[in-house]
Design a protein around this motif. Structure first.
Motif, short mmCIF file in Angstrom:
data_model
loop_
_atom_site.label_atom_id
_atom_site.label_comp_id
_atom_site.label_asym_id
_atom_site.label_seq_id
_atom_site.Cartn_x
_atom_site.Cartn_y
_atom_site.Cartn_z
N LYS A 109 -7.33 -0.03 -5.60
CA LYS A 109 -8.36 0.02 -4.21
C LYS A 109 -7.81 0.99 -3.24
O LYS A 109 -6.59 0.97 -2.82
CB LYS A 109 -8.60 -1.47 -3.71
N ASN A 110 -8.85 1.61 -2.47
CA ASN A 110 -8.42 2.29 -1.10
C ASN A 110 -8.44 1.28 0.15
O ASN A 110 -8.74 -0.02 -0.06
CB ASN A 110 -9.25 3.54 -1.11
N GLN A 111 -8.07 2.10 1.26
CA GLN A 111 -8.08 1.43 2.54
C GLN A 111 -9.38 0.62 2.91
O GLN A 111 -9.49 -0.12 3.62
CB GLN A 111 -7.70 2.23 3.68
N LYS A 112 -10.43 1.09 2.18
CA LYS A 112 -11.83 0.45 2.54
C LYS A 112 -12.09 -0.70 1.48
O LYS A 112 -13.21 -1.33 1.81
CB LYS A 112 -12.95 1.53 2.39
N THR A 136 -10.77 9.61 -4.81
CA THR A 136 -9.45 9.38 -4.01
C THR A 136 -9.31 10.75 -3.33
O THR A 136 -9.29 11.71 -3.86
CB THR A 136 -8.47 8.74 -4.80
N ASP A 192 -6.01 8.86 1.89
CA ASP A 192 -6.28 7.41 1.48
C ASP A 192 -5.05 6.42 1.09
O ASP A 192 -4.00 7.18 0.68
CB ASP A 192 -7.31 7.73 -0.01
N THR A 193 -5.05 5.36 1.46
CA THR A 193 -4.03 4.57 1.18
C THR A 193 -4.53 3.82 -0.10
O THR A 193 -5.65 2.77 0.27
CB THR A 193 -3.53 3.67 2.44
N GLY A 207 0.72 -1.09 -0.20
CA GLY A 207 -0.06 0.06 -0.04
C GLY A 207 0.82 1.14 -0.19
O GLY A 207 2.07 1.25 0.28
N HIS A 226 -3.45 0.42 -2.89
CA HIS A 226 -2.83 -0.49 -3.43
C HIS A 226 -3.53 -1.18 -4.70
O HIS A 226 -4.43 -0.82 -5.03
CB HIS A 226 -2.68 -1.91 -2.28
N THR A 261 -0.02 5.36 1.05
CA THR A 261 -0.87 6.62 1.52
C THR A 261 -0.28 7.75 0.77
O THR A 261 0.63 8.19 0.15
CB THR A 261 -0.43 6.76 2.78
#
Length: 152
Positions: free
Chosen positions: A133-136, A99, A103-104, A23, A106, A25
Motif C-alpha cells: 500500500k502507498n501513503q494514501k 507507484t 511514494d511511501t 514504511g 508498506h 519511501t
C-alpha cells in the motif's frame, strides 16, 4: 538467547495472522539504480521529457512494478524471514495501481496457508497474501508468496 531480527517460526504462525511492516519511501536514486542494474531502459522510467509529453496525466515519475515488489520484499524479509525462511517457491503477482517516485509504501501481510511437509516435520510450506500500500492507503500491488520455512 533469541537474536533480535530473527524471522518467524512456522509453528508460531496460524491462519489469519496479520502483520504490517514499516514504511519506505521510493526515491529517485532507487529508481535510477534499479533501472540501471536491471536494464529497464524504457523511456517511461528514464526520460522526464518523455513523461511530461507522453504521460502527463499519470501523476509523477512512475516506477516499475518489479521495483515496488523488490522494495516490498526488502521490508518483509528482515523482519519476518531472517534465519527461518528456507526457500521461495512461487507466487501470484498482481499490480493494482501505479507507484511513483516519492511514494511511501508498506506491506500488510496475512498468513493464508500453512502445510507441514511430509518429509520433514521441522519444515512447512507457508503462503501469505501481501498487500503493498502507498501513503494514501491504496493497494498498488498484491503478491502471494509460497515459502518453505523452518520450525523449532
Amino acid at each position: 538467547m533469541k537474536q533480535l531480527g530473527e524471522g518467524w517460526n512456522w509453528r508460531d504462525l496460524k491462519l489469519g495472522d496479520r502483520f504490517i511492516t514499516f514504511g519506505r519511501t521510493l526515491f529517485e536514486a532507487d529508481l535510477l539504480n534499479f533501472v540501471t542494474l536491471c536494464g529497464f531502459s524504457e523511456e517511461l522510467f528514464t526520460n522526464k521529457e518523455y513523461i511530461a509529453t507522453h504521460a502527463p496525466m499519470r501523476g509523477g515519475h512512475p516506477v516499475p512494478g518489479a521495483l515496488v515488489y523488490s522494495m516490498a520484499e526488502g521490508l518483509v524479509i528482515p523482519t519476518t524471514l531472517q534465519g527461518t525462511g528456507l526457500a521461495f517457491l512461487s507466487m501470484g503477482f498482481d499490480i493494482k495501481g501505479p507507484t511513483y517516485v516519492g511514494d511511501t509504501i508498506h506491506v500488510e501481510i496475512e498468513v493464508t496457508e500453512i502445510k507441514p511437509t511430509s518429509k520433514d516435520p521441522m519444515r512447512a510450506l507457508v503462503r501469505t497474501t501481501n498487500l503493498v500500500k502507498n501513503q494514501k492507503g491504496e493497494t498498488v500491488l498484491i503478491y502471494t508468496p509460497l515459502r518453505m520455512m523452518q520450525g523449532r
